[in-house]
Write a protein that holds these residues in place. Sequence first.
Motif, PDB file in Angstrom:
ATOM      1  N   ALA A  92      35.561  24.938   4.432  1.00 56.69           N
ATOM      2  CA  ALA A  92      36.000  23.946   5.421  1.00 56.69           C
ATOM      3  C   ALA A  92      37.477  24.193   5.701  1.00 56.69           C
ATOM      4  O   ALA A  92      38.327  23.964   4.840  1.00 56.69           O
ATOM      5  CB  ALA A  92      35.760  22.530   4.905  1.00 56.69           C
ATOM      6  N   GLU A  93      37.763  24.674   6.910  1.00 51.75           N
ATOM      7  CA  GLU A  93      39.119  25.145   7.168  1.00 51.75           C
ATOM      8  C   GLU A  93      40.057  24.039   7.635  1.00 51.75           C
ATOM      9  O   GLU A  93      41.254  24.081   7.352  1.00 51.75           O
ATOM     10  CB  GLU A  93      39.072  26.294   8.182  1.00 51.75           C
ATOM     11  N   ARG A  94      39.520  23.055   8.386  1.00 50.72           N
ATOM     12  CA  ARG A  94      40.406  21.986   8.867  1.00 50.72           C
ATOM     13  C   ARG A  94      40.692  20.990   7.745  1.00 50.72           C
ATOM     14  O   ARG A  94      39.783  20.597   7.007  1.00 50.72           O
ATOM     15  CB  ARG A  94      39.756  21.261  10.057  1.00 50.72           C
ATOM     16  N   ASP A  95      41.942  20.567   7.636  1.00 53.12           N
ATOM     17  CA  ASP A  95      42.348  19.643   6.578  1.00 53.12           C
ATOM     18  C   ASP A  95      41.509  18.371   6.582  1.00 53.12           C
ATOM     19  O   ASP A  95      41.056  17.919   5.535  1.00 53.12           O
ATOM     20  CB  ASP A  95      43.822  19.268   6.737  1.00 53.12           C
ATOM     21  N   GLN A  96      41.300  17.812   7.791  1.00 53.73           N
ATOM     22  CA  GLN A  96      40.530  16.570   7.916  1.00 53.73           C
ATOM     23  C   GLN A  96      39.095  16.760   7.439  1.00 53.73           C
ATOM     24  O   GLN A  96      38.569  15.938   6.703  1.00 53.73           O
ATOM     25  CB  GLN A  96      40.522  16.124   9.390  1.00 53.73           C
ATOM     26  N   THR A  97      38.474  17.865   7.887  1.00 52.05           N
ATOM     27  CA  THR A  97      37.089  18.148   7.509  1.00 52.05           C
ATOM     28  C   THR A  97      36.980  18.267   5.993  1.00 52.05           C
ATOM     29  O   THR A  97      36.088  17.685   5.361  1.00 52.05           O
ATOM     30  CB  THR A  97      36.626  19.462   8.166  1.00 52.05           C
ATOM     31  N   ARG A  98      37.898  19.027   5.415  1.00 48.81           N
ATOM     32  CA  ARG A  98      37.879  19.262   3.972  1.00 48.81           C
ATOM     33  C   ARG A  98      38.021  17.936   3.225  1.00 48.81           C
ATOM     34  O   ARG A  98      37.292  17.662   2.277  1.00 48.81           O
ATOM     35  CB  ARG A  98      39.020  20.213   3.612  1.00 48.81           C
TER      36      ARG A  98
END
Lengths: 135, 131
Positions: A99-105
């Motif tokens: 999961a590359e996006r901070d929010q997604t992670r």
Amino acid sequence: MSVADRSFALSQNSRNRQRSNFELYAWLFMRVSGIVLVFLVLGHLFIMNILDGGVQRINFAFVAGRWASPFWQIWDLAMLWLAMLHGTNGLRTIINDYAERDQTRFWLKMLLYVSSAFIILLGTLVIFTFDPTIG
Amino acid sequence: MATAPVGTLYRGGQGMWSWVAQRITGISVFFFLYVHVLDTALVRVSPEAYDLVIATYKTPIVNLLEVGLVGAVLYHALNGLRVIAVDFWSRGPRFQKQMLWGVVGVWVVVMIPGTYYMLRHTVEALFGATS
């Protein structure tokens, strides 16, 4: 997580100037819990799926018979906690990797932690409050 | 993988694919564990509710999935021991490939009789008793 992954995680930590050993302990926990789980889980699968007719003989009375013994209660409790923590940490590593996006992670890990905590607490409650005379 | 980097353990070849399989089996077993704790929790509802759900575990298709589950857990366990040997045994990295063949060998040797005992009832129920 491999040695290379660990040193990468550690180098990331030092880059953030957080001198936490969390990733080292997580890495060590995977190995220690893994060895214990080899015996607990393979023993569980052998008894439940292969021995003496396997899954065909499992029903409420079978569970009641097993959980009458503290030995199997402790076995199942240890297996529940170790397997859930082992699996949760494994999925945490995978989310961090892909999961590359901070929010997604962040939100994927929150979902993971909340559902794992729920399952661990539910399973623990079931083992401790099991009533063979229910119904 | 003609351009697999040389001298690294986990990129390309058996090292990487055993690691990919470790992740896939790990995720699969973990999701099953969620479901399995939920179905076992039905013993707190009523014996009937529990027996009803456990009955699905005894159907031919789910029985076959159980063989897959045991195979996934067994690979994950054996390869996990191999990873521990690679990490902690001084000669582990040098023998990682041989140890993988050991993992595959033990897996096959255990799964052949294991599959027989797990599926025996289902095969007899579908095609009649074999003995």
